[in-house]
Motif scaffolding. Structure first.
Motif, mmCIF file in Angstrom:
data_model
loop_
_atom_site.group_PDB
_atom_site.id
_atom_site.type_symbol
_atom_site.label_atom_id
_atom_site.label_comp_id
_atom_site.label_asym_id
_atom_site.label_seq_id
_atom_site.Cartn_x
_atom_site.Cartn_y
_atom_site.Cartn_z
ATOM 1 N N ALA A 168 25.080 -39.137 16.579
ATOM 2 C CA ALA A 168 26.203 -38.864 17.818
ATOM 3 C C ALA A 168 27.476 -38.264 17.225
ATOM 4 O O ALA A 168 27.802 -37.088 17.677
ATOM 5 C CB ALA A 168 26.355 -40.059 18.606
ATOM 6 N N LEU A 169 27.897 -38.787 16.217
ATOM 7 C CA LEU A 169 29.105 -38.321 15.707
ATOM 8 C C LEU A 169 28.607 -36.767 14.824
ATOM 9 O O LEU A 169 29.523 -35.809 15.071
ATOM 10 C CB LEU A 169 29.845 -39.142 14.318
ATOM 11 C CG LEU A 169 30.250 -40.567 14.978
ATOM 12 C CD1 LEU A 169 30.376 -41.210 13.869
ATOM 13 C CD2 LEU A 169 31.717 -40.002 15.430
ATOM 14 N N LEU A 170 27.718 -36.688 14.318
ATOM 15 C CA LEU A 170 27.304 -35.675 13.505
ATOM 16 C C LEU A 170 27.106 -34.294 14.768
ATOM 17 O O LEU A 170 27.407 -32.940 14.464
ATOM 18 C CB LEU A 170 26.101 -35.498 12.740
ATOM 19 C CG LEU A 170 26.191 -36.202 11.600
ATOM 20 C CD1 LEU A 170 24.678 -36.557 10.915
ATOM 21 C CD2 LEU A 170 27.002 -35.713 10.479
ATOM 22 N N ASN A 171 26.706 -34.700 15.816
ATOM 23 C CA ASN A 171 26.459 -33.768 16.763
ATOM 24 C C ASN A 171 27.704 -33.576 17.908
ATOM 25 O O ASN A 171 27.449 -32.545 18.810
ATOM 26 C CB ASN A 171 25.273 -33.963 17.867
ATOM 27 C CG ASN A 171 23.990 -33.967 17.044
ATOM 28 O OD1 ASN A 171 23.675 -32.688 16.485
ATOM 29 N ND2 ASN A 171 23.189 -34.821 16.804
ATOM 30 N N GLU A 172 28.683 -34.120 17.611
ATOM 31 C CA GLU A 172 29.947 -33.985 18.500
ATOM 32 C C GLU A 172 30.426 -32.382 18.487
ATOM 33 O O GLU A 172 30.215 -31.795 17.213
ATOM 34 C CB GLU A 172 31.154 -34.732 18.125
ATOM 35 C CG GLU A 172 30.925 -36.356 18.720
ATOM 36 C CD GLU A 172 32.178 -36.976 18.309
ATOM 37 O OE1 GLU A 172 32.659 -38.052 19.115
ATOM 38 O OE2 GLU A 172 32.756 -36.733 17.384
ATOM 39 N N ARG A 173 30.914 -32.011 19.459
ATOM 40 C CA ARG A 173 31.341 -30.529 19.288
ATOM 41 C C ARG A 173 33.013 -30.805 19.969
ATOM 42 O O ARG A 173 33.298 -31.304 20.853
ATOM 43 C CB ARG A 173 30.925 -29.599 20.426
ATOM 44 C CG ARG A 173 29.669 -29.293 19.587
ATOM 45 C CD ARG A 173 28.882 -28.169 20.470
ATOM 46 N NE ARG A 173 27.360 -28.022 20.055
ATOM 47 C CZ ARG A 173 27.207 -27.044 18.956
ATOM 48 N NH1 ARG A 173 28.010 -26.389 18.460
ATOM 49 N NH2 ARG A 173 25.641 -26.810 18.559
ATOM 50 N N GLY A 174 33.776 -30.095 19.243
ATOM 51 C CA GLY A 174 35.275 -30.130 19.585
ATOM 52 C C GLY A 174 35.448 -29.149 20.939
ATOM 53 O O GLY A 174 34.680 -28.275 21.374
ATOM 54 N N GLU A 175 36.834 -28.961 21.126
ATOM 55 C CA GLU A 175 37.223 -28.196 22.257
ATOM 56 C C GLU A 175 36.774 -26.604 22.050
ATOM 57 O O GLU A 175 36.538 -26.012 22.979
ATOM 58 C CB GLU A 175 38.946 -28.317 22.520
ATOM 59 C CG GLU A 175 39.190 -29.446 22.916
ATOM 60 C CD GLU A 175 40.877 -29.682 23.258
ATOM 61 O OE1 GLU A 175 41.047 -28.849 23.128
ATOM 62 O OE2 GLU A 175 41.102 -30.753 23.528
ATOM 63 N N SER A 176 36.708 -26.307 20.873
ATOM 64 C CA SER A 176 36.280 -24.836 20.275
ATOM 65 C C SER A 176 34.883 -24.893 20.680
ATOM 66 O O SER A 176 34.302 -23.697 20.480
ATOM 67 C CB SER A 176 36.970 -24.691 18.978
ATOM 68 O OG SER A 176 35.964 -25.521 18.116
ATOM 69 N N GLY A 177 34.050 -25.856 20.955
ATOM 70 C CA GLY A 177 32.576 -25.864 20.880
ATOM 71 C C GLY A 177 32.096 -25.834 19.535
ATOM 72 O O GLY A 177 30.862 -25.868 19.340
ATOM 73 N N GLN A 178 32.788 -26.067 18.411
ATOM 74 C CA GLN A 178 32.241 -26.084 16.915
ATOM 75 C C GLN A 178 32.063 -27.515 16.432
ATOM 76 O O GLN A 178 32.797 -28.388 16.958
ATOM 77 C CB GLN A 178 33.372 -25.379 15.955
ATOM 78 C CG GLN A 178 33.435 -24.055 16.253
ATOM 79 C CD GLN A 178 32.162 -23.206 16.065
ATOM 80 O OE1 GLN A 178 31.426 -23.540 14.972
ATOM 81 N NE2 GLN A 178 31.801 -22.281 17.065
ATOM 82 N N LYS A 179 31.166 -27.906 15.658
ATOM 83 C CA LYS A 179 30.874 -29.168 15.034
ATOM 84 C C LYS A 179 31.967 -29.409 14.079
ATOM 85 O O LYS A 179 32.320 -28.452 13.461
ATOM 86 C CB LYS A 179 29.395 -29.390 14.621
ATOM 87 C CG LYS A 179 28.512 -29.306 15.716
ATOM 88 C CD LYS A 179 27.027 -29.583 15.120
ATOM 89 C CE LYS A 179 25.941 -29.695 16.084
ATOM 90 N NZ LYS A 179 24.546 -30.008 15.538
ATOM 91 N N GLN A 180 32.373 -30.699 13.886
ATOM 92 C CA GLN A 180 33.193 -30.965 12.728
ATOM 93 C C GLN A 180 32.097 -31.101 11.336
ATOM 94 O O GLN A 180 31.207 -31.511 11.341
ATOM 95 C CB GLN A 180 33.780 -32.199 12.756
ATOM 96 C CG GLN A 180 34.958 -32.514 11.649
ATOM 97 C CD GLN A 180 36.001 -33.720 11.965
ATOM 98 O OE1 GLN A 180 35.527 -34.355 13.018
ATOM 99 N NE2 GLN A 180 36.571 -34.013 11.006
ATOM 100 N N LYS A 181 32.631 -30.238 10.441
ATOM 101 C CA LYS A 181 31.901 -30.470 9.242
ATOM 102 C C LYS A 181 32.010 -31.957 8.486
ATOM 103 O O LYS A 181 33.058 -32.317 8.304
ATOM 104 C CB LYS A 181 32.632 -29.405 8.043
ATOM 105 C CG LYS A 181 32.109 -28.130 8.496
ATOM 106 C CD LYS A 181 30.413 -27.888 8.136
ATOM 107 C CE LYS A 181 30.051 -26.371 8.330
ATOM 108 N NZ LYS A 181 28.552 -26.327 8.200
#
Length: 256
Positions: A96-109
């Motif tokens: 779930a953490l790996l698939n989170e997306r931020g406000e920009s729509g990008q995943k955190q590396k």
């Protein structure tokens, strides 16, 4: 976050390709009490493993404390094996953490550090795995899940035990360490051989010196770690990590 990590480099590196996966509709953040985190201005680290990495009994929190500009989440749990960590649903939190997306729509590396072996050994009900047929595939499954979600993996071989016999330090976890090294080669991901590094360090100490690494009585044993053990082995992991990720050197806390 849009900050991108370079590909893993170094003598331990075998680069693996990562592919994107459609995220779940509602990917939860890590539950309270699950993390040890610092100021998140760099790539995120997630720690997955057993009690030798877990909060209180392992080196994971001490490793996280060595960073000031990297979010470091210690999700390792005591008593878990490569089988039970997934079977109990703990791995779902990581995905779930790996698939989170931020406000920009990008995943955190994210870089996921994975270490199992202690509880995969025989004699652990509902946890042990067959070394020849189960352990390697379980570890490979974790690697495939992380890379499919766009993350990166560092496999870590199991921390040595610290019971001497007739003045010598056995290494009954070496077959599991070798299996992890094979998985790394097969899957194209780096492996930090903590088993070899920690075994050499403990063997040089002798039993009396090694016993100073344990938790204080009445919790004393020769597997889990007190403050001195956590400090020593987190430093060893940090050194190995920085060989692979030299750019993380600037993120270390000043006291370290």
């Amino acid at each position: 976050m849009k900050m991108l990590l370079p590909s893993l480099l170094g003598t331990l590196l075998l680069a693996g390709a990562a592919t994107a996966q459609t995220p779940p509709a509602a990917a939860p953040s890590a539950a309270k009490g699950e993390t040890t985190a610092n100021v998140a201005t760099g790539p995120r680290l997630i720690l997955v493993g057993d009690s030798t990495m877990a909060p209180r009994s392992g080196y994971g929190n001490a490793l996280c404390a060595r960073f000031q500009q990297v979010a470091c989440l210690n999700l390792a749990r005591g008593g878990r094996s490569s089988k039970s960590f997934r079977a109990e649903g703990l791995w779902d939190t990581v995905l779930a953490l790996l698939n989170e997306r931020g406000e920009s729509g990008q995943k955190q590396k994210t870089l996921v550090l994975i270490q199992f072996g202690h509880n995969d050994q025989p004699g652990k009900p509902n946890r042990s795995t067959d070394l020849a047929t189960e352990f390697g595939p379980n570890m490979a499954g974790y690697v495939k899940d992380v890379t499919a979600a766009g993350g990166e993996v560092l496999l870590i071989t199991p921390l040595t035990r610290r019971t001497f016999k007739q003045g010598e330090l056995p290494n009954d976890l070496r077959p599991w360490a070798d299996a992890i090294i094979r998985v790394g080669a097969d899957q194209g991901v780096p492996v930090l051989d903590l088993n070899a590094i920690s075994h050499a360090a403990v063997a040089a100490m002798g039993q009396a010196g090694a016993d100073t690494l344990a938790e204080a009585p009445p919790r004393f044993d020769r597997t889990h770690l007190g403050p001195r053990g956590a400090a020593l082995f987190s430093e060893q992991v940090m050194d190995g990590l920085l060989k692979l990720r030299p750019e993380l050197a600037g993120a270390r806390t000043l006291e370290h």
